[in-house]
Scaffold this active site. Structure first.
Site, short mmCIF file in Angstrom:
data_model
loop_
_atom_site.label_atom_id
_atom_site.label_comp_id
_atom_site.label_asym_id
_atom_site.label_seq_id
_atom_site.Cartn_x
_atom_site.Cartn_y
_atom_site.Cartn_z
N CYS A 6 -34.18 15.95 -36.12
CA CYS A 6 -33.28 16.73 -36.98
C CYS A 6 -31.81 16.31 -36.73
CB CYS A 6 -33.51 18.23 -36.77
SG CYS A 6 -32.77 19.21 -38.07
N GLU B 294 -41.85 19.66 -32.88
CA GLU B 294 -42.13 20.50 -31.70
C GLU B 294 -42.61 21.91 -32.05
OE1 GLU B 294 -39.29 19.62 -32.91
OE2 GLU B 294 -37.60 20.91 -32.37
N HIS C 156 -39.13 19.09 -37.65
CA HIS C 156 -39.30 19.49 -36.24
C HIS C 156 -40.75 19.33 -35.80
CE1 HIS C 156 -35.31 21.19 -35.37
NE2 HIS C 156 -35.27 21.40 -36.68
#
Ligand code: XMP
Length: 516
Positions: A85, A174, A172
């Site tokens: 990002c 994660e 993202h």
């Protein structure tokens, strides 16, 4: 002490709310990693000697003045770099591409079209769901890069320079909302960086024990304050494994513990682990000092200070020590570069801060690199009992902040009985593990009731049960009515002094978990 395996990932934090999640995902891949502020110097980075670097997201915008930037040298360390990002935007900006402010923010689910499924996207379908949260986006590739994926709103949603092993993704990986995120991180960490699964809890125990032994030496002595909680318990067992009887544990019964708690600590550490344990029954002193005090913060202060006095005195009686063992965890250690600024103190959380200075002790913090779930795994690897590892959190000031207002031995006894009943019923219903915390609060309010033919005028208690991930936010638990009915009737029948039971249906925010 700093236990660091040979292979590791460095995560540079630009202040994203979810930076910790990157670290957890990498650790789940059994690869060690650390989070450091984005401003880490190139010398420090080289000294850390990572095998790969991940640049986190951020609420900042490159279009605004003062946007956080890492050293440009980060791309010249000679190890792979992945920007996530804002990390992608930083990479683009520093390596000569263009970042523009988009017409609108892209937030939520997006479908990622993969243009090249070698390398970072190995093994993924040609279209996968990802989670986006950004305003700016990149509009021009830096030199030497090519596009490897796009979405309808981000023409350059992922880029790569394979020659220099630098990658960037706009989404993202994660967060759980990117279902293939773990595979992408694995492709980076295992595939691109070529790292192995070295970070297992068994290897952690082995290496940490060896390190503690070396640090403390053949004669050194350590003391540890046990609270009965997970962190201090695991830390103590780990140090005991390293130095045996040269570790002495001190448990202070401050008179504000729950029913059976002190006995449980004695059983676990003395009988099960055969550790040196001194139990100090200092309840009277704590209660004397607390007498008449009804302000929650003053109660916390009195308890914190008294704890230090008692602990200090006890350690002196043991003939001194060189080291103090503390159960500090990684989230306490991470140097936050949060852009939000210091958060307001709602409640001061008493711990044993101040002890090491006062007693001139060096610290052993064997859990400094671990997240809570890893601490439990370390405990399990050392055969610690499940009840200890999966205990719900319990505040340092104990029942003193659950007897609202002034604390007295009588009120503590009433609360203890009610709390035991709630605990038994919650466990009996198989709900204990699903709740973050469940406990009883004794209110300084009397109400009228009727029992048999008699009028009663006694105290009210509140049941509190919450679900939570990390105590930062919490939701009141939807306990079954039948369970609440049983607990209410048992408390009123079995506990003299309580004639009314209420259930707290406040979430956090706006409430807090504890009432004081
Ligand atoms: P609150 O009430 O702030 O609690 O929502 C969040 C978590 O912290 C615990 N807590 C404390 N722990 N000392 C502690 O060690 C304290 O003074 C203290 N006050 C609250 C609370 O039980 C919950 O898990």
């Amino acid at each position: 002490m700093h236990f660091v395996p040979d292979e590791k990932i460095l995560i540079l934090d630009f202040g994203s709310q979810v930076t910790q999640l990157i670290a957890r995902r990498v650790r789940e891949l059994e690869v060690y990693c650390e989070i450091h502020p984005y401003s880490m110097s190139i010398e420090a980075i080289r000294e850390f000697a990572p095998n790969g670097i991940i640049l986190s997201g951020s609420p900042a915008s490159l279009g605004k003045e003062g946007a956080p930037l890492p050293t440009e040298e980060v791309y010249k360390v000679g190890v792979p770099v992945l920007g996530i990002c804002y990390g992608l935007q930083v990479t683009t900006h520093l390596l000569g591409g263009q970042v523009e402010q988009a017409d609108h923010r892209e937030y939520g689910h997006a479908m990622l079209q993969i243009d090249d499924s070698a390398g970072l996207f190995e093994g993924l379908d040609s279209e996968v769901q990802v989670w986006m949260s950004h305003g700016d986006r990149i509009s021009g590739l830096p030199n030497g890069f090519r596009r490897i994926a796009h979405t309808s709103n981000s023409p350059l949603a992922a880029i790569a320079n394979e020659k220099n092993t630098v990658f960037g993704v706009q989404f993202h990986p994660e967060v759980v909302h990117t279902p293939c995120g773990k595979q992408i991180l694995s492709n980076f960490v295992r595939g691109v960086c070529g790292l192995h699964a070295e970070w297992t809890m068994e290897s952690f125990v082995e290496r940490t024990v060896a390190e503690i032994r070396e640090k403390v030496g053949p004669e050194g002595r350590a003391i540890c304050g046990l609270s009965g909680g997970v962190d201090s318990s695991v830390a103590a067992v780990l140090v005991h494994k390293a130095i045996g009887d040269r570790l002495h544990c001190i448990y202070v019964d401050a008179g504000i513990m729950r029913e059976g708690e002190t006995e449980q600590v004695e059983k676990t550490f003395r009988e099960h682990f055969h550790m040196n344990l001194t139990v100090v029954r200092a309840g009277e002193m704590f209660l004397e000092r607390l007498a008449g005090e009804s302000d929650p913060e003053k109660k916390r202060k009195i308890i914190g200070n008294t704890f230090i006095d008692v602990f200090d005195e006890e350690a002196r009686k043991l003939g001194g020590a060189d080291y103090l063992v503390q159960g500090t965890l990684y989230p306490d250690v991470i140097e936050s570069v949060s852009v939000k600024g210091p958060s307001v103190t709602i409640k001061t959380h008493h711990n044993v801060g101040g002890l090491p200075e006062k007693m001139k002790l060096k610290l052993i913090e064997p859990l400094r690199e671990l997240f809570k779930d890893e601490v439990r795994a370390v405990g399990a690897a050392m055969d610690m009992p499940r009840e200890v590892l999966w205990r719900q959190p319990f505040p340092g000031p104990g029942l003193a902040i659950r007897v609202l207002g002034a604390v007295s031995p009588e009120r503590l006894a009433v609360l203890r009985k009610a709390d035991l009943i709630f605990d038994e019923e919650i466990r009996g219903a198989g709900l204990y593990d699903q709740l973050w915390q469940s406990f009883v609060v004794l209110l300084p309010v009397k109400t009228v009731g009727v029992m048999g033919d008699e009028r009663t005028y006694e105290d009210v208690c509140a049941l509190r049960a919450v679900t939570s991930e990390d105590a930062m936010t919490a939701d009141w638990a939807r306990l079954p009515y039948e369970l609440l009915a049983k607990v209410s009737s048992r408390i009123i029948n079995e506990v003299r002094g309580i004639n009314r039971v209420t259930y707290d249906i406040t979430s956090k925010p706006p409430g807090t978990i504890e009432w004081e």
